[in-house]
Write a protein that holds these residues in place. Structure first.
Motif, PDB file in Angstrom:
ATOM      1  N   ALA A   1      70.005  90.629  85.402  1.00 58.88           N
ATOM      2  CA  ALA A   1      71.083  90.386  84.454  1.00 58.88           C
ATOM      3  C   ALA A   1      72.239  89.613  85.092  1.00 58.88           C
ATOM      4  O   ALA A   1      72.554  89.769  86.276  1.00 58.88           O
ATOM      5  CB  ALA A   1      71.599  91.699  83.890  1.00 58.88           C
ATOM      6  N   LEU A   2      72.871  88.793  84.269  1.00 60.12           N
ATOM      7  CA  LEU A   2      74.129  88.128  84.608  1.00 60.12           C
ATOM      8  C   LEU A   2      75.072  88.307  83.421  1.00 60.12           C
ATOM      9  O   LEU A   2      74.740  87.933  82.298  1.00 60.12           O
ATOM     10  CB  LEU A   2      73.905  86.634  84.876  1.00 60.12           C
ATOM     11  CG  LEU A   2      75.153  85.750  84.915  1.00 60.12           C
ATOM     12  CD1 LEU A   2      76.101  86.181  86.027  1.00 60.12           C
ATOM     13  CD2 LEU A   2      74.760  84.274  85.079  1.00 60.12           C
ATOM     14  N   THR A   3      76.232  88.893  83.683  1.00 60.14           N
ATOM     15  CA  THR A   3      77.281  89.047  82.679  1.00 60.14           C
ATOM     16  C   THR A   3      78.400  88.088  83.050  1.00 60.14           C
ATOM     17  O   THR A   3      78.836  88.062  84.208  1.00 60.14           O
ATOM     18  CB  THR A   3      77.817  90.495  82.663  1.00 60.14           C
ATOM     19  OG1 THR A   3      76.724  91.421  82.550  1.00 60.14           O
ATOM     20  CG2 THR A   3      78.775  90.699  81.511  1.00 60.14           C
TER      21      THR A   3
ATOM     22  N   VAL B   1      84.665  84.966  85.220  1.00 57.12           N
ATOM     23  CA  VAL B   1      83.943  86.012  85.934  1.00 57.12           C
ATOM     24  C   VAL B   1      82.440  85.797  85.775  1.00 57.12           C
ATOM     25  O   VAL B   1      81.969  85.438  84.699  1.00 57.12           O
ATOM     26  CB  VAL B   1      84.338  87.429  85.433  1.00 57.12           C
ATOM     27  CG1 VAL B   1      84.062  87.596  83.948  1.00 57.12           C
ATOM     28  CG2 VAL B   1      83.633  88.514  86.222  1.00 57.12           C
ATOM     29  N   GLU B   2      81.707  85.980  86.853  1.00 61.68           N
ATOM     30  CA  GLU B   2      80.248  86.083  86.862  1.00 61.68           C
ATOM     31  C   GLU B   2      79.883  87.325  87.652  1.00 61.68           C
ATOM     32  O   GLU B   2      80.324  87.491  88.800  1.00 61.68           O
ATOM     33  CB  GLU B   2      79.596  84.886  87.558  1.00 61.68           C
ATOM     34  CG  GLU B   2      79.471  83.644  86.736  1.00 61.68           C
ATOM     35  CD  GLU B   2      78.644  82.577  87.458  1.00 61.68           C
ATOM     36  OE1 GLU B   2      78.443  81.513  86.860  1.00 61.68           O
ATOM     37  OE2 GLU B   2      78.215  82.804  88.607  1.00 61.68           O
ATOM     38  N   LEU B   3      79.068  88.194  87.050  1.00 62.39           N
ATOM     39  CA  LEU B   3      78.629  89.415  87.714  1.00 62.39           C
ATOM     40  C   LEU B   3      77.113  89.510  87.607  1.00 62.39           C
ATOM     41  O   LEU B   3      76.570  89.746  86.521  1.00 62.39           O
ATOM     42  CB  LEU B   3      79.283  90.640  87.065  1.00 62.39           C
ATOM     43  CG  LEU B   3      80.807  90.747  87.214  1.00 62.39           C
ATOM     44  CD1 LEU B   3      81.364  91.763  86.233  1.00 62.39           C
ATOM     45  CD2 LEU B   3      81.193  91.089  88.642  1.00 62.39           C
ATOM     46  N   PHE B   4      76.436  89.295  88.727  1.00 62.77           N
ATOM     47  CA  PHE B   4      74.991  89.464  88.790  1.00 62.77           C
ATOM     48  C   PHE B   4      74.684  90.930  89.081  1.00 62.77           C
ATOM     49  O   PHE B   4      75.239  91.510  90.027  1.00 62.77           O
ATOM     50  CB  PHE B   4      74.390  88.604  89.890  1.00 62.77           C
ATOM     51  CG  PHE B   4      74.392  87.128  89.601  1.00 62.77           C
ATOM     52  CD1 PHE B   4      73.295  86.529  88.988  1.00 62.77           C
ATOM     53  CD2 PHE B   4      75.477  86.327  89.945  1.00 62.77           C
ATOM     54  CE1 PHE B   4      73.283  85.174  88.733  1.00 62.77           C
ATOM     55  CE2 PHE B   4      75.476  84.970  89.688  1.00 62.77           C
ATOM     56  CZ  PHE B   4      74.375  84.396  89.077  1.00 62.77           C
TER      57      PHE B   4
ATOM     58  N   ARG C   1      79.962  91.572  94.535  1.00 65.83           N
ATOM     59  CA  ARG C   1      80.557  90.238  94.518  1.00 65.83           C
ATOM     60  C   ARG C   1      80.917  89.827  93.104  1.00 65.83           C
ATOM     61  O   ARG C   1      80.165  90.062  92.164  1.00 65.83           O
ATOM     62  CB  ARG C   1      79.597  89.224  95.139  1.00 65.83           C
ATOM     63  CG  ARG C   1      79.345  89.474  96.636  1.00 65.83           C
ATOM     64  CD  ARG C   1      78.508  88.391  97.262  1.00 65.83           C
ATOM     65  NE  ARG C   1      77.126  88.442  96.807  1.00 65.83           N
ATOM     66  CZ  ARG C   1      76.184  87.591  97.194  1.00 65.83           C
ATOM     67  NH1 ARG C   1      76.486  86.594  98.029  1.00 65.83           N
ATOM     68  NH2 ARG C   1      74.943  87.696  96.766  1.00 65.83           N
ATOM     69  N   VAL C   2      82.071  89.149  93.003  1.00 63.69           N
ATOM     70  CA  VAL C   2      82.579  88.634  91.739  1.00 63.69           C
ATOM     71  C   VAL C   2      82.666  87.119  91.851  1.00 63.69           C
ATOM     72  O   VAL C   2      83.364  86.595  92.726  1.00 63.69           O
ATOM     73  CB  VAL C   2      83.973  89.213  91.416  1.00 63.69           C
ATOM     74  CG1 VAL C   2      84.508  88.641  90.107  1.00 63.69           C
ATOM     75  CG2 VAL C   2      83.930  90.735  91.377  1.00 63.69           C
ATOM     76  N   GLY C   3      81.976  86.402  90.982  1.00 67.79           N
ATOM     77  CA  GLY C   3      82.002  84.943  91.000  1.00 67.79           C
ATOM     78  C   GLY C   3      83.136  84.391  90.154  1.00 67.79           C
ATOM     79  O   GLY C   3      83.327  84.816  89.011  1.00 67.79           O
TER      80      GLY C   3
ATOM     81  N   TYR D   1      72.931  87.232  80.260  1.00 66.22           N
ATOM     82  CA  TYR D   1      71.682  86.533  80.550  1.00 66.22           C
ATOM     83  C   TYR D   1      70.663  87.513  81.125  1.00 66.22           C
ATOM     84  O   TYR D   1      71.027  88.429  81.872  1.00 66.22           O
ATOM     85  CB  TYR D   1      71.886  85.466  81.625  1.00 66.22           C
ATOM     86  CG  TYR D   1      72.564  84.199  81.204  1.00 66.22           C
ATOM     87  CD1 TYR D   1      71.827  83.051  80.924  1.00 66.22           C
ATOM     88  CD2 TYR D   1      73.949  84.126  81.127  1.00 66.22           C
ATOM     89  CE1 TYR D   1      72.453  81.869  80.577  1.00 66.22           C
ATOM     90  CE2 TYR D   1      74.577  82.955  80.771  1.00 66.22           C
ATOM     91  CZ  TYR D   1      73.824  81.830  80.500  1.00 66.22           C
ATOM     92  OH  TYR D   1      74.448  80.661  80.146  1.00 66.22           O
ATOM     93  N   GLU D   2      69.397  87.235  80.834  1.00 66.44           N
ATOM     94  CA  GLU D   2      68.308  87.796  81.620  1.00 66.44           C
ATOM     95  C   GLU D   2      67.643  86.632  82.332  1.00 66.44           C
ATOM     96  O   GLU D   2      67.045  85.752  81.696  1.00 66.44           O
ATOM     97  CB  GLU D   2      67.293  88.536  80.765  1.00 66.44           C
ATOM     98  CG  GLU D   2      66.183  89.152  81.623  1.00 66.44           C
ATOM     99  CD  GLU D   2      65.059  89.794  80.816  1.00 66.44           C
ATOM    100  OE1 GLU D   2      64.108  90.287  81.454  1.00 66.44           O
ATOM    101  OE2 GLU D   2      65.119  89.787  79.572  1.00 66.44           O
TER     102      GLU D   2
END
Length: 273
Positions: free
Chosen positions: A140-142, A162-165, A176-178, A244-245
């Motif tokens: 997952a990606l939020t 923000v991107e959070l895998f 980690r925070v993108g 996302y998946e």
């Protein structure tokens, strides 16, 4: 990008802003005057681009983005087995068969479902905040991205709020925070993106924010500055709020679904003149 130990301690100061949008997703239906519940629909078909989501039910606040086991891939033609549930605040494309459409992420894209121009909510500078609980599944990606509406191809830069895998969030919640900037077709920007290591428990509801200014952007986690850059897109941007998946070659076990990310609020504050 300056990040982590290179930054002096700094907290978000809202005194120079006026709250303009306070989206809590608390109505019985999605506000379609603000949100389009499809992901880049010009490159796909409506049955595949449609978001799966619920609004506050059974005592749960806000929006829950969902990916189900039976959800079709967004575009096998262009993006393999990627699955997405996304809300966005604008869309445009050329006619079917053309190559004109927002966010052309690879060569050879052709419009499959033409989109009339919709400018639903396009901020231009200010403070954008999101409170969310990410999906922890390793595929997952939020994320919340701000992308150019692309009135011209050059107006295509991105601010990643923000991107959070799921795979980057460890068992204790640290991870980690993108955040950062991607130029795409904007010649005035350079790629400036970083994944910030944090000991904060990312499994819990947190607030992520970008302070978007002319020629600069500052990124915050729970009001603490985590990164900043000396550049930013100089034109209106639309919001892309998504789960996302990401395919990894492993079988999709029905017992692992649904994948879910919860969003309790999205806020936009304008600079005080």
């Amino acid at each position: 990008m300056r990040v982590g130990d290179t930054l002096p301690p700094s907290r978000l100061d809202r005194s120079g802003y006026r709250l303009a949008v306070d989206e809590r997703f608390d109505g019985p239906e999605l506000d379609t005057a603000r949100w389009l519940p499809h992901y880049l629909p010009q490159w796909s078909t409506p049955d595949r681009s449609a978001a799966r989501y619920t609004l506050g039910t059974d005592g749960t606040r806000g929006l829950t983005l969902r990916i189900d086991h039976d959800q079709p891939a967004w575009s096998r033609e262009y993006d393999g087995e990627l699955r997405v549930s996304n809300l966005q605040t604008g869309v445009r494309s050329g006619p079917a068969g053309s190559g004109s459409g927002q966010h052309p992420f690879r060569e050879g894209l052709v419009v499959r479902t033409p989109q009339p121009e919709q400018r639903l909510w396009l901020p231009h500078y200010g403070l954008i905040e999101i409170s969310l609980v990410p999906c922890l599944h390793p595929r997952a990606l939020t994320a919340l991205w701000l992308i150019g509406f692309e009135s011209t191809p050059e107006q295509s830069g991105e601010l990643c709020v923000v991107e959070l895998f799921g795979r980057d969030i460890r068992a204790d919640g640290a991870g980690r925070v993108g955040v950062g900037v991607h130029p795409f077709g904007d010649p005035g920007l350079r790629d400036d993106f970083v994944q910030v290591e944090t000991a904060v428990d990312l499994r819990r509801e947190r607030t992520y924010a970008v302070e978007w200014m002319p020629g600069a952007a500052r990124f915050f986690l729970d009001d603490e500055l985590i990164a900043e850059t000396g550049q930013s897109p100089a034109y209106p941007l639309q919001l892309m709020l998504n789960l996302y998946e990401l395919p990894d070659g492993n079988p999709r076990d029905p017992a692992e679904y649904p994948l879910e990310a919860r969003v309790t609020g999205v806020r936009y504050s304008q600079p005080v003149a």
